[in-house]
Design an enzyme around this catalytic site. Structure first.
Site, PDB file in Angstrom:
ATOM      1  N   GLU A  37     133.732  80.955  19.554  1.00 17.70           N
ATOM      2  CA  GLU A  37     134.122  79.523  19.652  1.00 17.70           C
ATOM      3  C   GLU A  37     135.448  79.186  18.729  1.00 17.70           C
ATOM      4  O   GLU A  37     135.710  78.202  18.443  1.00 17.70           O
ATOM      5  CB  GLU A  37     133.008  78.507  19.142  1.00 17.70           C
ATOM      6  CG  GLU A  37     132.439  78.696  17.967  1.00 17.70           C
ATOM      7  CD  GLU A  37     131.273  77.885  17.601  1.00 17.70           C
ATOM      8  OE1 GLU A  37     131.478  76.521  17.613  1.00 17.70           O
ATOM      9  OE2 GLU A  37     130.078  78.381  17.285  1.00 17.70           O
ATOM     10  N   ASN A  65     128.381  81.173   7.415  1.00 21.60           N
ATOM     11  CA  ASN A  65     128.372  80.726   8.759  1.00 21.60           C
ATOM     12  C   ASN A  65     129.187  81.675   9.574  1.00 21.60           C
ATOM     13  O   ASN A  65     130.349  81.552   9.417  1.00 21.60           O
ATOM     14  CB  ASN A  65     128.621  79.360   9.047  1.00 21.60           C
ATOM     15  CG  ASN A  65     128.270  78.832  10.364  1.00 21.60           C
ATOM     16  OD1 ASN A  65     127.803  79.404  11.385  1.00 21.60           O
ATOM     17  ND2 ASN A  65     128.656  77.518  10.710  1.00 21.60           N
ATOM     18  N   LYS A  78     114.490  74.828   8.363  1.00 24.57           N
ATOM     19  CA  LYS A  78     113.969  73.515   8.998  1.00 24.57           C
ATOM     20  C   LYS A  78     113.102  73.880  10.134  1.00 24.57           C
ATOM     21  O   LYS A  78     112.260  73.345  10.814  1.00 24.57           O
ATOM     22  CB  LYS A  78     114.800  72.545   9.171  1.00 24.57           C
ATOM     23  CG  LYS A  78     115.028  72.088   7.764  1.00 24.57           C
ATOM     24  CD  LYS A  78     115.980  70.647   7.404  1.00 24.57           C
ATOM     25  CE  LYS A  78     116.134  70.176   6.250  1.00 24.57           C
ATOM     26  NZ  LYS A  78     116.814  68.962   5.966  1.00 24.57           N
ATOM     27  N   HIS A 127     119.270  81.042  14.515  1.00 27.37           N
ATOM     28  CA  HIS A 127     120.679  80.589  14.375  1.00 27.37           C
ATOM     29  C   HIS A 127     120.717  79.927  13.163  1.00 27.37           C
ATOM     30  O   HIS A 127     120.097  78.973  12.887  1.00 27.37           O
ATOM     31  CB  HIS A 127     120.844  79.536  15.424  1.00 27.37           C
ATOM     32  CG  HIS A 127     122.560  79.239  15.076  1.00 27.37           C
ATOM     33  ND1 HIS A 127     123.501  79.976  14.869  1.00 27.37           N
ATOM     34  CD2 HIS A 127     122.910  77.970  15.216  1.00 27.37           C
ATOM     35  CE1 HIS A 127     124.590  79.085  14.921  1.00 27.37           C
ATOM     36  NE2 HIS A 127     124.323  77.880  14.794  1.00 27.37           N
ATOM     37  N   THR A 151     129.508  75.136   4.676  1.00 32.24           N
ATOM     38  CA  THR A 151     128.729  75.699   5.723  1.00 32.24           C
ATOM     39  C   THR A 151     129.926  76.609   6.355  1.00 32.24           C
ATOM     40  O   THR A 151     129.746  76.804   7.376  1.00 32.24           O
ATOM     41  CB  THR A 151     128.019  74.914   6.520  1.00 32.24           C
ATOM     42  OG1 THR A 151     128.895  73.688   7.284  1.00 32.24           O
ATOM     43  CG2 THR A 151     126.857  73.948   5.762  1.00 32.24           C
ATOM     44  N   SER A 161     123.493  67.091  14.243  1.00 32.65           N
ATOM     45  CA  SER A 161     123.353  68.470  14.648  1.00 32.65           C
ATOM     46  C   SER A 161     121.977  69.025  14.352  1.00 32.65           C
ATOM     47  O   SER A 161     121.098  69.669  15.055  1.00 32.65           O
ATOM     48  CB  SER A 161     124.527  69.353  14.042  1.00 32.65           C
ATOM     49  OG  SER A 161     124.488  70.687  14.527  1.00 32.65           O
ATOM     50  N   ASP A 219     126.291  69.466  -7.630  1.00 32.70           N
ATOM     51  CA  ASP A 219     125.461  70.073  -8.569  1.00 32.70           C
ATOM     52  C   ASP A 219     125.160  71.620  -7.822  1.00 32.70           C
ATOM     53  O   ASP A 219     124.880  71.318  -6.504  1.00 32.70           O
ATOM     54  CB  ASP A 219     124.071  69.338  -8.499  1.00 32.70           C
ATOM     55  CG  ASP A 219     122.933  70.117  -9.214  1.00 32.70           C
ATOM     56  OD1 ASP A 219     123.127  71.402  -9.272  1.00 32.70           O
ATOM     57  OD2 ASP A 219     121.584  69.468  -9.342  1.00 32.70           O
ATOM     58  N   CYS A 258     127.868  78.172  19.342  1.00 29.13           N
ATOM     59  CA  CYS A 258     127.323  79.313  18.706  1.00 29.13           C
ATOM     60  C   CYS A 258     126.270  80.024  19.596  1.00 29.13           C
ATOM     61  O   CYS A 258     125.595  80.975  19.164  1.00 29.13           O
ATOM     62  CB  CYS A 258     126.390  78.813  17.637  1.00 29.13           C
ATOM     63  SG  CYS A 258     127.651  78.047  16.396  1.00 29.13           S
ATOM     64  N   SER A 307     125.732  73.824  19.579  1.00 33.76           N
ATOM     65  CA  SER A 307     126.144  72.575  19.552  1.00 33.76           C
ATOM     66  C   SER A 307     126.682  72.164  20.912  1.00 33.76           C
ATOM     67  O   SER A 307     127.380  72.947  21.708  1.00 33.76           O
ATOM     68  CB  SER A 307     127.004  72.135  18.616  1.00 33.76           C
ATOM     69  OG  SER A 307     126.135  72.480  17.249  1.00 33.76           O
TER      70      SER A 307
HETATM   71  N1  COA Z   1     119.465  70.105  -5.662  1.00 32.18           N
HETATM   72  C1  COA Z   1     118.855  70.460  -4.491  1.00 32.18           C
HETATM   73  N2  COA Z   1     119.074  69.991  -3.199  1.00 32.18           N
HETATM   74  C2  COA Z   1     119.983  69.105  -3.149  1.00 32.18           C
HETATM   75  C3  COA Z   1     120.725  68.602  -4.109  1.00 32.18           C
HETATM   76  C4  COA Z   1     120.353  68.897  -5.560  1.00 32.18           C
HETATM   77  N3  COA Z   1     121.098  68.563  -6.579  1.00 32.18           N
HETATM   78  N4  COA Z   1     121.450  67.561  -3.720  1.00 32.18           N
HETATM   79  C5  COA Z   1     121.275  67.702  -2.231  1.00 32.18           C
HETATM   80  N5  COA Z   1     120.320  68.265  -1.958  1.00 32.18           N
HETATM   81  C6  COA Z   1     119.840  68.862  -0.802  1.00 32.18           C
HETATM   82  C7  COA Z   1     119.564  67.498  -0.039  1.00 32.18           C
HETATM   83  O1  COA Z   1     118.167  66.836  -0.033  1.00 32.18           O
HETATM   84  C8  COA Z   1     119.593  67.962   1.576  1.00 32.18           C
HETATM   85  O2  COA Z   1     118.418  68.777   1.687  1.00 32.18           O
HETATM   86  P1  COA Z   1     117.542  68.228   3.098  1.00 32.18           P
HETATM   87  O3  COA Z   1     118.300  68.061   4.291  1.00 32.18           O
HETATM   88  O4  COA Z   1     116.425  69.355   2.962  1.00 32.18           O
HETATM   89  O5  COA Z   1     117.057  66.982   2.473  1.00 32.18           O
HETATM   90  C9  COA Z   1     120.628  69.330   1.400  1.00 32.18           C
HETATM   91  O6  COA Z   1     121.010  69.487  -0.040  1.00 32.18           O
HETATM   92  C10 COA Z   1     121.871  68.536   1.979  1.00 32.18           C
HETATM   93  O7  COA Z   1     122.427  67.487   1.453  1.00 32.18           O
HETATM   94  P2  COA Z   1     123.309  66.275   2.129  1.00 32.18           P
HETATM   95  O8  COA Z   1     123.146  65.232   1.304  1.00 32.18           O
HETATM   96  O9  COA Z   1     122.591  66.084   3.488  1.00 32.18           O
HETATM   97  O10 COA Z   1     124.546  67.156   2.429  1.00 32.18           O
HETATM   98  P3  COA Z   1     125.863  66.566   3.181  1.00 32.18           P
HETATM   99  O11 COA Z   1     125.942  65.239   3.574  1.00 32.18           O
HETATM  100  O12 COA Z   1     126.908  67.261   2.180  1.00 32.18           O
HETATM  101  O13 COA Z   1     125.623  67.586   4.511  1.00 32.18           O
HETATM  102  C11 COA Z   1     125.420  69.448   6.048  1.00 32.18           C
HETATM  103  C12 COA Z   1     125.328  68.877   4.674  1.00 32.18           C
HETATM  104  C13 COA Z   1     124.993  70.586   6.168  1.00 32.18           C
HETATM  105  C14 COA Z   1     124.865  68.374   6.954  1.00 32.18           C
HETATM  106  C15 COA Z   1     126.972  69.432   6.255  1.00 32.18           C
HETATM  107  O14 COA Z   1     127.673  70.599   5.342  1.00 32.18           O
HETATM  108  C16 COA Z   1     127.632  69.796   7.516  1.00 32.18           C
HETATM  109  O15 COA Z   1     127.604  68.807   8.495  1.00 32.18           O
HETATM  110  N6  COA Z   1     127.911  71.080   8.056  1.00 32.18           N
HETATM  111  C17 COA Z   1     127.959  71.542   9.334  1.00 32.18           C
HETATM  112  C18 COA Z   1     126.895  71.609   9.933  1.00 32.18           C
HETATM  113  C19 COA Z   1     127.023  72.462  11.274  1.00 32.18           C
HETATM  114  O16 COA Z   1     127.756  73.590  11.537  1.00 32.18           O
HETATM  115  N7  COA Z   1     126.147  72.034  12.381  1.00 32.18           N
HETATM  116  C20 COA Z   1     126.621  72.766  13.543  1.00 32.18           C
HETATM  117  C21 COA Z   1     125.979  73.809  13.649  1.00 32.18           C
HETATM  118  S1  COA Z   1     124.418  74.090  14.705  1.00 32.18           S
END
Ligand code: COA
Length: 390
Positions: free
Chosen positions: A81, A277, A244, A235, A154, A203, A32, A113, A310
């Site tokens: 990085e 990112n 958040k 960041h 991301t 993370s 979605d 980062c 991280s």
């Molecule tokens: N409509 C609106 N929001 C939606 C949705 C929809 N149809 N489907 C999912 N979401 C929301 C979820 O509720 C969640 O929000 P929340 O965290 O506020 O609850 C968000 O979208 C992400 O969903 P999630 O199921 O957690 O996604 P994912 O398992 O694909 O992972 C990340 C998302 C960001 C954790 C993943 O892309 C990631 O690990 N990225 C790298 C992060 C990173 O770089 N970290 C190190 C840097 S500090």
């Protein structure tokens, strides 16, 4: 005030000339689009062509330097990085490409980062004791997690260049700062792969945990509270993460303060939403976005800065907007720069993602295609990257 008289004199960013729309990526992945646009908080994702690496993006970001600046720069510090060499620093290439005076230190720093923030403070310590001289800090990265991975949405690429000086035009950096280190495996990249490994949920927990720790320490040591801050920059590996963080910081604040901080946050996330990112440069890209897009900021306002890398290292510090800060930013130019990029299909993004420089010693010659690529990778020969300016 003596302590506050050094800071950010000039600042700009660069992002590759190509981007993919997150709604198209969502559709291609059977997701979605609201998950990417709202859940993660990204609208577009920059896609670097093979002719852009951290050196060229850094040089492109720093293209604003005048000959006078180049003669006054004593240090080139690059935070990254996604380095291109285990030994030679990307700062040396950038120093050469930009034509900075030869009697300079050129060094690359690494801690996910966070490293550009370490570079900023190291550079400012130098300027405090050498107020006639300047330091160039460059944050440059390509965020690669892999096609069809959970981190794919991301990704991004880009660089921010920051010129540090005494009596800066944009912002004074307050020397008060709170930082911490905690050994956690939330994100890392072993030498044998060009794609990051990440535990996304850990993370996020670590990002907010470190924020709480350094924010508490900062308040205890400075006596400042949230009410002393006009806005806070975060960041932003993806903008939802910063939101958040902001929610954590705003616990207990008045509704009026919450509304105001949320409005400023929305201004600060605009460019990240369109680029994705940029790892080390992300906090500073959000600062540029805030200064361009926010209404109501004035000289003397205090801006909070939360830097996170991280692994993990985090820091909370603050800036005071300088008298002439508005003259130093160019919102119209930044928006025009983002608008002149070319939207590409998901197929083309995948092709560019897989189009990497050879790692087997073979040679190639490249031509830059996008007009924004003032500096570009010209090719590889004798195991050396060659760069050109056009
Ligand atoms: N409509 C609106 N929001 C939606 C949705 C929809 N149809 N489907 C999912 N979401 C929301 C979820 O509720 C969640 O929000 P929340 O965290 O506020 O609850 C968000 O979208 C992400 O969903 P999630 O199921 O957690 O996604 P994912 O398992 O694909 O992972 C990340 C998302 C960001 C954790 C993943 O892309 C990631 O690990 N990225 C790298 C992060 C990173 O770089 N970290 C190190 C840097 S500090």
């Amino acid at each position: 005030m003596q302590n506050l008289a050094v800071g950010i004199d000039k600042m700009d960013f660069y992002a590759p000339g190509y981007f993919v729309d997150m709604a198209n990526l969502a559709q291609a992945r059977g997701v979605d689009p609201k998950k990417f646009n709202e859940g993660i908080g990204q609208d577009q994702m920059a896609v670097p062509p093979i002719t852009q690496d951290i050196v060229t993006m850094g040089a492109n970001a720093a293209d604003f330097l005048t000959e006078e600046d180049k003669a006054a720069i004593d240090m080139v510090l690059v935070g990254t990085e996604s380095g291109i060499d285990q030994s030679k620093s990307s700062a040396v290439y950038i120093h050469h490409l930009l034509g900075i005076q030869p009697f300079a230190r050129s060094v690359e720093l690494k801690e996910a980062c966070y490293s550009a923030t370490a570079a900023l403070h190291l550079g400012l310590d130098y300027v405090r004791t050498h107020p006639e001289r300047k330091v160039l800090v460059v944050a440059s990265d390509i965020a690669r997690y892999g096609l069809e991975t959970s981190g794919e949405a991301t990704q991004g690429a880009g660089a921010v260049a920051i010129l540090l000086a005494a009596n800066p035009r944009l912002a004074l950096v307050d020397p008060d700062s709170a930082f911490m280190t905690e050994d956690v495996m939330d994100f890392w990249r072993p030498n044998y792969t060009d794609k990051a490994m990440v535990d996304g949920k850990l993370s996020l927990r670590q990002y907010t945990h470190v924020l709480e720790q350094v924010w508490d320490k900062y308040q205890a040591e400075t006596g400042l509270t949230l009410d002393d801050f006009e806005a806070v920059c975060f960041h932003l590996p993806y903008t939802k993460m910063g939101l958040k963080g902001l929610r954590r910081l705003m616990k207990g604040a008045s509704d009026e303060k919450k509304d105001s901080l949320r409005t400023y946050f929305e201004a600060s996330e605009q460019y990240s939403r369109r680029i994705g990112n940029v790892y080390t440069g992300s906090l500073y890209l959000s600062l540029i976005s805030l200064l361009d897009q926010a209404e109501g900021l004035k000289a003397g306002d205090r801006i909070g800065m939360y830097s996170y890398g991280s692994g993990s290292v985090g820091e909370f510090f603050s800036l005071i907007l300088a008298d002439d800060f508005q003259a130093g930013q160019d919102k119209a130019a930044h928006e025009a720069f983002l608008d002149q990029r070319e939207e590409i299909s998901v197929d083309r993004y995948e092709a560019l993602f897989n189009d990497v420089l050879p790692t087997d010693g073979s040679e190639l010659t490249l031509t830059a295609e996008h007009p924004s690529e003032t500096y570009y990778v010209q090719g590889i020969a004798d195991h050396q990257r060659h760069y050109a300016k056009r």
